[in-house]
Design an enzyme around this catalytic site. Structure first.
Site, mmCIF file in Angstrom:
data_model
loop_
_atom_site.group_PDB
_atom_site.id
_atom_site.type_symbol
_atom_site.label_atom_id
_atom_site.label_comp_id
_atom_site.label_asym_id
_atom_site.label_seq_id
_atom_site.Cartn_x
_atom_site.Cartn_y
_atom_site.Cartn_z
ATOM 1 N N HIS A 121 19.573 58.000 -24.688
ATOM 2 C CA HIS A 121 18.521 58.126 -23.692
ATOM 3 C C HIS A 121 17.538 59.263 -23.993
ATOM 4 O O HIS A 121 17.920 60.261 -24.588
ATOM 5 C CB HIS A 121 19.125 58.407 -22.310
ATOM 6 C CG HIS A 121 20.093 57.374 -21.860
ATOM 7 N ND1 HIS A 121 21.193 57.684 -21.115
ATOM 8 C CD2 HIS A 121 20.131 56.032 -22.043
ATOM 9 C CE1 HIS A 121 21.875 56.581 -20.849
ATOM 10 N NE2 HIS A 121 21.256 55.566 -21.406
ATOM 11 N N LYS A 171 18.212 69.576 -23.011
ATOM 12 C CA LYS A 171 19.467 69.512 -22.258
ATOM 13 C C LYS A 171 20.468 70.512 -22.817
ATOM 14 O O LYS A 171 20.518 70.739 -24.029
ATOM 15 C CB LYS A 171 20.071 68.108 -22.348
ATOM 16 C CG LYS A 171 19.203 67.035 -21.725
ATOM 17 C CD LYS A 171 19.816 65.655 -21.908
ATOM 18 C CE LYS A 171 18.917 64.593 -21.284
ATOM 19 N NZ LYS A 171 19.448 63.246 -21.514
ATOM 20 N N TYR A 195 25.392 68.423 -17.313
ATOM 21 C CA TYR A 195 24.289 68.888 -18.144
ATOM 22 C C TYR A 195 23.131 69.404 -17.319
ATOM 23 O O TYR A 195 22.889 68.966 -16.207
ATOM 24 C CB TYR A 195 23.821 67.827 -19.138
ATOM 25 C CG TYR A 195 23.503 66.463 -18.604
ATOM 26 C CD1 TYR A 195 22.196 66.026 -18.508
ATOM 27 C CD2 TYR A 195 24.516 65.575 -18.252
ATOM 28 C CE1 TYR A 195 21.888 64.756 -18.068
ATOM 29 C CE2 TYR A 195 24.225 64.301 -17.813
ATOM 30 C CZ TYR A 195 22.904 63.896 -17.720
ATOM 31 O OH TYR A 195 22.605 62.634 -17.269
ATOM 32 N N ASP A 204 21.679 49.841 -21.428
ATOM 33 C CA ASP A 204 21.925 50.410 -22.755
ATOM 34 C C ASP A 204 22.110 49.337 -23.826
ATOM 35 O O ASP A 204 21.930 49.614 -25.010
ATOM 36 C CB ASP A 204 23.120 51.354 -22.728
ATOM 37 C CG ASP A 204 22.793 52.686 -22.063
ATOM 38 O OD1 ASP A 204 21.602 52.958 -21.825
ATOM 39 O OD2 ASP A 204 23.726 53.450 -21.782
#
Length: 184
Positions: free
Chosen positions: A64, A74, A134, A172
């Site tokens: 992603h 991130k 995250y 996905d």
């Protein structure tokens, strides 16, 4: 001296770090985030959003990313369980364009993976379950949500889960390969 040890760092900014862990017979304590200490090792992002996911063995999330201007850096970690974390450089002008970077993160090793803006991100759960957390330096913007096929043959990612045991979202399963994806 800061509380974070750099385990590995790549010129493009990808970094595997380890916080100082203080343990005794009662358990352990660690600072998972400290702005000043992270700045000492080069992570200076202003993180504005925390995310958490819980997944079972075989779950593959990703790869992603968000389109500009909503790209995100991130700082990821696993609170419990174990994952193989993946970052793919999708910056067209980068000498590492298309290169895959991996890190094994677990609740036991306490390691964190820093992924700068301009990378696609994903992970595979290797334990029975995993609690994944995250920090992001930009908001989630649904219209900017993008992805790259987890099984892109040019990326040749060595996912450590047999394909017949992988659990992926419908979204996905539909991502394009890197050569056909929107990159930076």
């Amino acid at each position: 001296m800061g509380k974070f040890k750099v385990i590995s760092k790549v010129d493009n900014g990808v970094m595997l770090i380890e916080p100082a862990v203080f343990g005794d017979s009662r358990g352990y304590f660690l600072e998972s985030y400290n702005k000043a200490d992270l700045a000492e090792i080069g992570i200076v992002n202003e993180f504005i959003q925390d995310n958490e996911s819980f997944s079972s063995y075989g779950v593959v999330r990703g790869l992603h990313y968000q389109a500009q201007p909503y790209t995100q850096a991130k700082l990821v970690r696993v609170i419990s369980g174990k994952v193989l974390d993946i970052a793919v450089d999708i910056r067209k002008d980068s000498p590492d364009f298309g290169k895959v970077f991996t890190a094994e993160l677990s609740g036991e090793n306490h390691r964190q993976f820093y992924i700068p803006r301009g990378f696609a991100h994903g992970f595979a759960v290797l334990s029975e379950t995993a609690l994944f957390a995250y920090k992001c330096d930009n908001i989630y913007h649904p219209e900017s949500d993008r992805g790259i096929a987890f099984n892109d043959p040019e990326l040749n990612i060595a996912w450590p889960i047999p394909q017949e045991k992988m659990l992926l979202s419908a979204k996905d399963l539909k991502h394009p390969c890197l050569k056909d994806a929107e990159t930076f």
